[in-house]
Design an enzyme around this catalytic site. Structure first.
Site, PDB file in Angstrom:
ATOM      1  CB  SER A 144      -0.899   0.007   1.243  1.00  0.00           C
ATOM      2  OG  SER A 144      -1.530   1.267   1.404  1.00  0.00           O
ATOM      3  CE1 TYR A 157      -4.192  -2.575   4.999  1.00  0.00           C
ATOM      4  CE2 TYR A 157      -3.307  -0.502   4.168  1.00  0.00           C
ATOM      5  CZ  TYR A 157      -3.861  -1.753   3.937  1.00  0.00           C
ATOM      6  OH  TYR A 157      -4.063  -2.179   2.640  1.00  0.00           O
TER       7      TYR A 157
END
Length: 246
Positions: A144, A157
């Protein structure tokens, strides 16, 4: 991009929806037999229907990635049936909560790290010997953009994805003299359920459909690929090269 994956076997996690679902379809479209892993049985069955409609086949594996002993057995089962694995797509992941790092509950943090990082390591450990037996093993690890931007409120995350990237780079360095190629992917903002949860006020129609994103990522499964240990950025449609040890 067209290339043939006939006779090859691909393992895709998080295959019941989103990018994983459409990546599984892209691989099957090129002839690969897809081992589809996810918790949602309904989504896996829909995927199976689509793959069968193409004239191809899939093996469905309903599995929670936090079931670590089951991940160990997965590699053994693949070995018994196929003797090798050609493609690994480590796509499944969870968002956790978007909040200040000091406010994240311990159980939420543990779940993010277990699902997004520990399970990937466990999966790699399970299938690494099988990928090494392939004449063109390919590992695709989903990352990501927040792994690089250290975005406020995304700490668990972001940390999990940054760790997966570094682990992938180490794995690539260990196997660089082999036919195995290991790369990470930043898919960018995509029209998925996870993105909707993270950005509830965003218009999903402004984002790329996961089918379009998957159509670009699938090139990392190409047997002719020579790049390893790098990050493919979907939005820029190019590899962002890390400095690798000499």
């Amino acid at each position: 991009m067209s290339f043939d994956l006939s006779g090859r076997t691909a393992l895709v996690t998080g295959a019941s929806r989103g990018i994983g679902y459409f990546l599984a379809l892209e691989l099957a479209k090129r002839g690969a037999h897809v081992i589809a892993v996810a918790r949602t049985v309904g989504g896996l069955e829909e995927l199976d229907d689509e793959i069968q409609a193409m004239g191809n086949t899939a093996t469905l594996v309903p599995l929670d990635l936090k079931d670590m002993p089951a991940l160990d057995l997965l590699g053994s089962s693949i070995n018994d049936r196929w003797g090798k694995l050609d493609i690994l797509v480590a796509n499944a992941g969870v968002l956790g909560t978007i909040s200040p790092v000091g406010h994240v509950e311990a159980k939420v943090f543990d779940n993010v790290i277990s699902t997004n990082l520990t399970s990937i390591w466990r999966l790699i450990r399970s299938v690494d010997p099988l990928l090494r037996r392939s004449d063109a093993g390919r590992a695709i690890l989903m990352s990501s953009g927040v792994a690089h931007t250290a975005r406020a409120f995304w700490a668990p995350y972001a940390a999990s994805k940054a760790a997966v990237e570094v682990m992938g780079r180490s794995w690539a360095e260990e196997t660089k003299q082999m036919p195995l190629r290991v790369n990470s992917v930043n898919p960018g903002a995509t029209r998925t359920a996870m993105r909707a949860k993270a950005m509830p006020g965003e218009d999903p129609e402004t984002l790329p459909h996961p089918a379009d994103v998957a159509a670009k990522i699938v090139q990392l499964a190409d047997p002719a690929l020579t790049i390893t240990g790098q990050l493919y950025d979907v939005r820029q449609d190019k590899f962002l090269h890390y400095h690798m040890p000499s």
